[in-house]
Design an enzyme around this catalytic site. Sequence first.
Site, short mmCIF file in Angstrom:
data_model
loop_
_atom_site.label_atom_id
_atom_site.label_comp_id
_atom_site.label_asym_id
_atom_site.label_seq_id
_atom_site.Cartn_x
_atom_site.Cartn_y
_atom_site.Cartn_z
N ASP A 105 -106.98 15.51 -3.66
CA ASP A 105 -106.05 14.44 -3.30
C ASP A 105 -104.58 14.77 -3.48
OD1 ASP A 105 -106.23 14.50 -6.03
OD2 ASP A 105 -106.26 12.33 -6.30
N GLU A 106 -104.24 16.01 -3.78
CA GLU A 106 -102.81 16.33 -3.91
C GLU A 106 -102.57 17.80 -3.60
OE1 GLU A 106 -100.98 16.32 -7.81
OE2 GLU A 106 -102.95 16.26 -8.76
#
Length: 357
Positions: A105-106
């Site tokens: 997610d990043e």
Amino acid sequence: MTSQRKIIHVDMDAFYASVEQRDNPQLRGRPVAVGSPRERGVVAAASYEARAFGVRSAMPSVTAIRRCPELVFVPPRFDVYREVSRRIRAIFFDYTPLVEPLSLDEAYLDVTENRRGLPSATHIAEEIRARIREETRLTASAGVSYNKFLAKLASDQNKPDGLFVVTPQMGAAFVASLPIGKFHGVGPATTKKMNALGIETGLDLRAKPLPFLQMHFGKSGSYYYGIARGVDDRPVRPDRIRKSIGAEVTFARDLLAREEAVAALAPIVTRVFTHCEGARISGRTVTLKIKYADFQQITRRSTGAAPIASRGELEAAALALLRPLFPSEKGVRLLGVTLSSLCPAGGSADPQLSLAV
């Protein structure tokens, strides 16, 4: 400066929980936790509605339910999260080949030279966020700056669904105003040590000379000296390969009984395995780290013939290393678990991919 980097840090908002709310309209607007409500379960991710009650990832489920009795638990669907992550990374690669994923997610992006020929990193970040919303129906926050450290800090400023820019002119002042505990890479134990040395903010850190920081923090002293001044020369590394994945917790009070340590180990194991499962990697070597109340630190390690295949296997291996260390005359202030000899899940144990935890 003549060759200032343009770095973007993109961080999906409450990623796992947001995917669940997207796919199930009945969950929207409700406090949601991805994980298991069982007695020894752990929250893998929490929606913003749940975070308003103090529910956080890696929190024991019983604690989360105590804080938010209306909390709705849903089991994780890592196949879905991986597919959404793949689509998001495809968007990143439309702009630059220099993408360094940190997790599902990043990621960091270096857009100094980009495939669209756009001069503004801020404009690129806005485009990326808009495309993520359009193509996945999810929101992302982004930080834009001239180095990785500041871009990471910036992405937290306007969460959720926000954008924040730290210009070269702002860098030093921005860092000076932040509490030291907000610094990425400065964990609870280091924060406590810095506070004891009179370092409460970035400005306090900047006031300490390099020899002082090196004396107290070893090799990390030079890094702290730089970031206190808004300086971070680390490049975005799309081919980054790590050799291990780990997590550790420093406790508010020392653990004295073996039963306490066993219970405390469960959420740490879950954090490590959750990240491994999400990234589709495993490993053969399990390392247990213990720091006692007197700051003595020991590690115990075991290597299996095959990669760890389940959370239960990882926990069993960690507990096998923990049990011989009790009874102990000293309290335990920190526990950590690391998995190494990494390989793709279901593959051979050669390091291919890893993830910062």
